[in-house]
Design a protein around this motif. Structure first.
Motif, PDB file in Angstrom:
ATOM      1  N   ALA A  99       0.829  -1.203   0.000  1.00 31.73           N
ATOM      2  CA  ALA A  99       0.000   0.000   0.000  1.00 31.73           C
ATOM      3  C   ALA A  99       0.866   1.257   0.000  1.00 31.73           C
ATOM      4  O   ALA A  99       0.612   2.203  -0.759  1.00 31.73           O
ATOM      5  CB  ALA A  99      -0.928  -0.009   1.220  1.00 31.73           C
ATOM      6  N   GLN A 100       1.899   1.281   0.820  1.00 33.72           N
ATOM      7  CA  GLN A 100       2.780   2.446   0.863  1.00 33.72           C
ATOM      8  C   GLN A 100       3.501   2.633  -0.473  1.00 33.72           C
ATOM      9  O   GLN A 100       3.634   3.759  -0.964  1.00 33.72           O
ATOM     10  CB  GLN A 100       3.798   2.308   1.995  1.00 33.72           C
ATOM     11  N   ALA A 101       3.957   1.543  -1.055  1.00 34.92           N
ATOM     12  CA  ALA A 101       4.644   1.632  -2.347  1.00 34.92           C
ATOM     13  C   ALA A 101       3.720   2.163  -3.440  1.00 34.92           C
ATOM     14  O   ALA A 101       4.185   2.775  -4.413  1.00 34.92           O
ATOM     15  CB  ALA A 101       5.196   0.263  -2.742  1.00 34.92           C
ATOM     16  N   ALA A 102       2.414   1.944  -3.268  1.00 33.84           N
ATOM     17  CA  ALA A 102       1.437   2.432  -4.246  1.00 33.84           C
ATOM     18  C   ALA A 102       0.940   3.832  -3.915  1.00 33.84           C
ATOM     19  O   ALA A 102       0.102   4.383  -4.634  1.00 33.84           O
ATOM     20  CB  ALA A 102       0.248   1.472  -4.314  1.00 33.84           C
ATOM     21  N   GLY A 103       1.433   4.411  -2.808  1.00 32.38           N
ATOM     22  CA  GLY A 103       1.035   5.762  -2.444  1.00 32.38           C
ATOM     23  C   GLY A 103      -0.242   5.852  -1.633  1.00 32.38           C
ATOM     24  O   GLY A 103      -0.824   6.938  -1.514  1.00 32.38           O
ATOM     25  N   SER A 104      -0.696   4.743  -1.063  1.00 29.42           N
ATOM     26  CA  SER A 104      -1.927   4.754  -0.272  1.00 29.42           C
ATOM     27  C   SER A 104      -1.725   5.507   1.031  1.00 29.42           C
ATOM     28  O   SER A 104      -0.624   5.552   1.590  1.00 29.42           O
ATOM     29  CB  SER A 104      -2.373   3.323   0.029  1.00 29.42           C
ATOM     30  N   ARG A 105      -2.806   6.063   1.541  1.00 22.70           N
ATOM     31  CA  ARG A 105      -2.769   6.825   2.785  1.00 22.70           C
ATOM     32  C   ARG A 105      -3.148   5.921   3.952  1.00 22.70           C
ATOM     33  O   ARG A 105      -4.320   5.685   4.239  1.00 22.70           O
ATOM     34  CB  ARG A 105      -3.702   8.035   2.701  1.00 22.70           C
ATOM     35  N   ILE A 106      -2.131   5.414   4.646  1.00 24.22           N
ATOM     36  CA  ILE A 106      -2.300   4.566   5.813  1.00 24.22           C
ATOM     37  C   ILE A 106      -1.178   4.882   6.792  1.00 24.22           C
ATOM     38  O   ILE A 106      -0.171   5.465   6.397  1.00 24.22           O
ATOM     39  CB  ILE A 106      -2.253   3.063   5.460  1.00 24.22           C
ATOM     40  N   VAL A 107      -1.362   4.500   8.057  1.00 25.87           N
ATOM     41  CA  VAL A 107      -0.293   4.654   9.046  1.00 25.87           C
ATOM     42  C   VAL A 107      -0.246   3.424   9.941  1.00 25.87           C
ATOM     43  O   VAL A 107      -1.262   2.762  10.178  1.00 25.87           O
ATOM     44  CB  VAL A 107      -0.480   5.924   9.916  1.00 25.87           C
ATOM     45  N   TYR A 108       0.952   3.132  10.434  1.00 23.41           N
ATOM     46  CA  TYR A 108       1.145   2.062  11.409  1.00 23.41           C
ATOM     47  C   TYR A 108       0.791   2.578  12.799  1.00 23.41           C
ATOM     48  O   TYR A 108       1.295   3.624  13.232  1.00 23.41           O
ATOM     49  CB  TYR A 108       2.606   1.605  11.418  1.00 23.41           C
ATOM     50  N   LEU A 109      -0.032   1.817  13.530  1.00 21.89           N
ATOM     51  CA  LEU A 109      -0.452   2.215  14.870  1.00 21.89           C
ATOM     52  C   LEU A 109       0.184   1.361  15.969  1.00 21.89           C
ATOM     53  O   LEU A 109       0.625   1.873  16.991  1.00 21.89           O
ATOM     54  CB  LEU A 109      -1.977   2.114  14.993  1.00 21.89           C
ATOM     55  N   ALA A 110       0.189   0.053  15.780  1.00 20.03           N
ATOM     56  CA  ALA A 110       0.720  -0.890  16.768  1.00 20.03           C
ATOM     57  C   ALA A 110       0.983  -2.202  16.056  1.00 20.03           C
ATOM     58  O   ALA A 110       0.581  -2.400  14.897  1.00 20.03           O
ATOM     59  CB  ALA A 110      -0.262  -1.086  17.923  1.00 20.03           C
ATOM     60  N   ALA A 111       1.668  -3.103  16.749  1.00 20.57           N
ATOM     61  CA  ALA A 111       2.081  -4.363  16.129  1.00 20.57           C
ATOM     62  C   ALA A 111       1.719  -5.547  17.018  1.00 20.57           C
ATOM     63  O   ALA A 111       1.448  -5.394  18.211  1.00 20.57           O
ATOM     64  CB  ALA A 111       3.584  -4.353  15.868  1.00 20.57           C
ATOM     65  N   GLU A 112       1.718  -6.720  16.388  1.00 20.04           N
ATOM     66  CA  GLU A 112       1.504  -7.979  17.100  1.00 20.04           C
ATOM     67  C   GLU A 112       2.544  -8.985  16.624  1.00 20.04           C
ATOM     68  O   GLU A 112       2.881  -9.007  15.423  1.00 20.04           O
ATOM     69  CB  GLU A 112       0.108  -8.550  16.805  1.00 20.04           C
ATOM     70  N   PRO A 113       3.045  -9.844  17.491  1.00 21.73           N
ATOM     71  CA  PRO A 113       3.899 -10.940  17.025  1.00 21.73           C
ATOM     72  C   PRO A 113       3.054 -11.978  16.301  1.00 21.73           C
ATOM     73  O   PRO A 113       1.825 -12.003  16.453  1.00 21.73           O
ATOM     74  CB  PRO A 113       4.483 -11.509  18.318  1.00 21.73           C
ATOM     75  N   ALA A 114       3.685 -12.805  15.518  1.00 23.99           N
ATOM     76  CA  ALA A 114       2.978 -13.879  14.818  1.00 23.99           C
ATOM     77  C   ALA A 114       3.654 -15.206  15.145  1.00 23.99           C
ATOM     78  O   ALA A 114       4.864 -15.260  15.369  1.00 23.99           O
ATOM     79  CB  ALA A 114       2.992 -13.642  13.309  1.00 23.99           C
ATOM     80  N   GLY A 115       2.869 -16.261  15.191  1.00 20.55           N
ATOM     81  CA  GLY A 115       3.411 -17.579  15.488  1.00 20.55           C
ATOM     82  C   GLY A 115       4.155 -18.158  14.296  1.00 20.55           C
ATOM     83  O   GLY A 115       3.802 -17.893  13.141  1.00 20.55           O
ATOM     84  N   PRO A 116       5.169 -18.978  14.526  1.00 17.98           N
ATOM     85  CA  PRO A 116       5.963 -19.525  13.424  1.00 17.98           C
ATOM     86  C   PRO A 116       5.215 -20.515  12.542  1.00 17.98           C
ATOM     87  O   PRO A 116       5.664 -20.815  11.434  1.00 17.98           O
ATOM     88  CB  PRO A 116       7.135 -20.203  14.137  1.00 17.98           C
ATOM     89  N   HIS A 117       4.081 -21.025  13.034  1.00 18.61           N
ATOM     90  CA  HIS A 117       3.345 -22.019  12.239  1.00 18.61           C
ATOM     91  C   HIS A 117       1.968 -21.515  11.805  1.00 18.61           C
ATOM     92  O   HIS A 117       1.136 -22.305  11.361  1.00 18.61           O
ATOM     93  CB  HIS A 117       3.182 -23.309  13.048  1.00 18.61           C
ATOM     94  N   ASN A 118       1.715 -20.212  11.937  1.00 16.04           N
ATOM     95  CA  ASN A 118       0.408 -19.666  11.568  1.00 16.04           C
ATOM     96  C   ASN A 118       0.272 -19.395  10.080  1.00 16.04           C
ATOM     97  O   ASN A 118      -0.751 -18.915   9.615  1.00 16.04           O
ATOM     98  CB  ASN A 118       0.124 -18.380  12.333  1.00 16.04           C
ATOM     99  N   GLU A 119       1.311 -19.704   9.337  1.00 21.39           N
ATOM    100  CA  GLU A 119       1.327 -19.481   7.897  1.00 21.39           C
ATOM    101  C   GLU A 119       2.274 -20.494   7.283  1.00 21.39           C
ATOM    102  O   GLU A 119       3.275 -20.860   7.904  1.00 21.39           O
ATOM    103  CB  GLU A 119       1.819 -18.070   7.619  1.00 21.39           C
ATOM    104  N   ALA A 120       1.954 -20.980   6.090  1.00 19.14           N
ATOM    105  CA  ALA A 120       2.800 -22.023   5.514  1.00 19.14           C
ATOM    106  C   ALA A 120       2.631 -22.085   3.997  1.00 19.14           C
ATOM    107  O   ALA A 120       1.631 -21.620   3.435  1.00 19.14           O
ATOM    108  CB  ALA A 120       2.454 -23.382   6.122  1.00 19.14           C
ATOM    109  N   ILE A 121       3.632 -22.664   3.364  1.00 16.86           N
ATOM    110  CA  ILE A 121       3.517 -23.095   1.969  1.00 16.86           C
ATOM    111  C   ILE A 121       3.234 -24.587   2.032  1.00 16.86           C
ATOM    112  O   ILE A 121       4.023 -25.358   2.603  1.00 16.86           O
ATOM    113  CB  ILE A 121       4.810 -22.831   1.187  1.00 16.86           C
ATOM    114  N   ILE A 122       2.114 -24.989   1.486  1.00 17.59           N
ATOM    115  CA  ILE A 122       1.686 -26.379   1.611  1.00 17.59           C
ATOM    116  C   ILE A 122       1.521 -27.031   0.243  1.00 17.59           C
ATOM    117  O   ILE A 122       1.325 -26.360  -0.773  1.00 17.59           O
ATOM    118  CB  ILE A 122       0.364 -26.505   2.402  1.00 17.59           C
ATOM    119  N   VAL A 123       1.602 -28.355   0.240  1.00 20.92           N
ATOM    120  CA  VAL A 123       1.327 -29.176  -0.944  1.00 20.92           C
ATOM    121  C   VAL A 123       0.410 -30.311  -0.522  1.00 20.92           C
ATOM    122  O   VAL A 123       0.312 -30.626   0.672  1.00 20.92           O
ATOM    123  CB  VAL A 123       2.628 -29.736  -1.566  1.00 20.92           C
ATOM    124  N   LEU A 124      -0.263 -30.903  -1.465  1.00 17.91           N
ATOM    125  CA  LEU A 124      -1.052 -32.083  -1.159  1.00 17.91           C
ATOM    126  C   LEU A 124      -0.127 -33.224  -0.746  1.00 17.91           C
ATOM    127  O   LEU A 124       1.020 -33.308  -1.220  1.00 17.91           O
ATOM    128  CB  LEU A 124      -1.885 -32.493  -2.373  1.00 17.91           C
TER     129      LEU A 124
END
Length: 323
Positions: A99-124
């Motif tokens: 969004a920032q690279a496209a010039g969108s108007r947004i701001v960062y307010l706060a952050a959260e950590p993410a778990g190491p297994h909450n996202e993945a590249i998967i295959v059947l």
């Protein structure tokens, strides 16, 4: 309880399309000047606040009501924010970079950590692909600009490949699920709760996640700049409730899973699965957080995924909160 393999993702996509259109229609709230318009995704910390109605009283005390809009992924959420349709939202690391690279108007307010297994590249499970290196020349599904976009780019770089070595299939979670299950794509980059759904309903294997030695980014609460400047006390109230909700979820995961499952209409065991591997704890947008986010932006730029270099600190607007 029975659960269709496709019902959750199709329902999420249909609801999000309808919800996204509403702010631009005559059905939108007639007076948004005293309404906090929140964009959320299924299973994020904002979902718990919606289910608990924990924002109703503190915001009513300030003369604000709340309008909730659900989105299937971060990029359309931030498109809506840039268009002036929502004031506050939560996404993974890449959407605000795009969004920032496209010039969108947004701001960062706060952050959260993410778990190491909450996202993945998967295959059947029957796929011949065993590692990220095997993705060369293969078709990989993911939502462009989503958190999975970074996981894929970073995993390829770690494996000595480039973004040009794969055939990206830019698909929404619902469409990616259908393509993945139908064998139209070779792999899929996806996040929770969609990941937990597919792990519960299909035989799949993870070939990369953030436990694979890839530096993990943060997730973010983001705001519309004008609203953040005009109403910092409202955003502070929201983030303080997020911090308290995080603390409560950490020690009451079963209760939280029950509330969230009812809110997003997903079987409770699926919610329990991803909450068990999630990390909680609201963080200020400080130099550590911004440094990590800058590394994500630089990774995208090296891969020519974003059109220009950016400085993420340029759109930081930290909001104070209490726990």
């Amino acid at each position: 309880m029975t659960f269709s393999r496709r019902s959750f993702l199709r329902g999420a996509q249909a609801a999000a399309v309808a919800a996204f259109a509403a702010p631009f229609s005559g059905a939108a709230h007639a007076d948004t000047s005293r309404t906090l318009r929140i964009g959320y995704q299924k299973g994020t910390p904002l979902t718990l606040l919606k289910a608990q109605r924990s924002l109703d009283k503190p915001l009513a005390a300030r003369g604000f009501d709340i309008a909730w809009t659900e989105f299937p992924a971060g990029p359309p959420l931030l498109e809506a924010m840039n268009a002036g349709s929502i004031d506050l939202g939560y996404t993974g690391s890449p959407p605000p970079i795009f969004a920032q690279a496209a010039g969108s108007r947004i701001v960062y307010l706060a952050a959260e950590p993410a778990g190491p297994h909450n996202e993945a590249i998967i295959v059947l499970d029957g796929s011949p692909l065993k590692s990220v290196a095997d993705l060369k020349g293969r078709t990989v599904a993911f939502a462009r600009g989503s958190s999975s976009n970074y996981l894929i780019v970073a995993a390829l770089e770690k494996a000595g490949l480039t973004y040009a070595d794969i055939k990206p299939a830019f698909l929404s979670p619902a469409d990616a699920r259908a393509a993945f299950e139908g064998g139209k794509v070779d792999a899929w980059g996806i996040w929770d709760p969609y990941l937990a759904v597919v792990q519960q309903t299909l035989d799949v294997r993870t070939i990369a996640d953030y436990a694979s030695g890839i530096v993990q980014p943060y997730s973010f609460f983001l705001g519309a700049p004008d609203f953040a400047k005009a109403h910092p006390e409202v955003l502070s109230d929201v983030l303080s409730q997020v911090a308290r909700g995080d603390a409560w979820t950490t020690s009451h995961r079963g209760d939280a899973a029950q509330l969230i499952a009812r809110e997003i209409r997903v079987p409770q065991p699926i919610v329990e699965r991803y909450l068990a591997r999630s990390t909680f704890g609201l963080l200020p947008v400080n130099s550590t957080v911004l440094g990590a986010q800058q590394r994500v932006a630089d990774t995208f730029r090296r891969a020519n995924v974003i059109p220009r270099a950016i400085q993420v600190a340029d759109i930081a607007h930290p909001v104070s909160f209490t726990r």
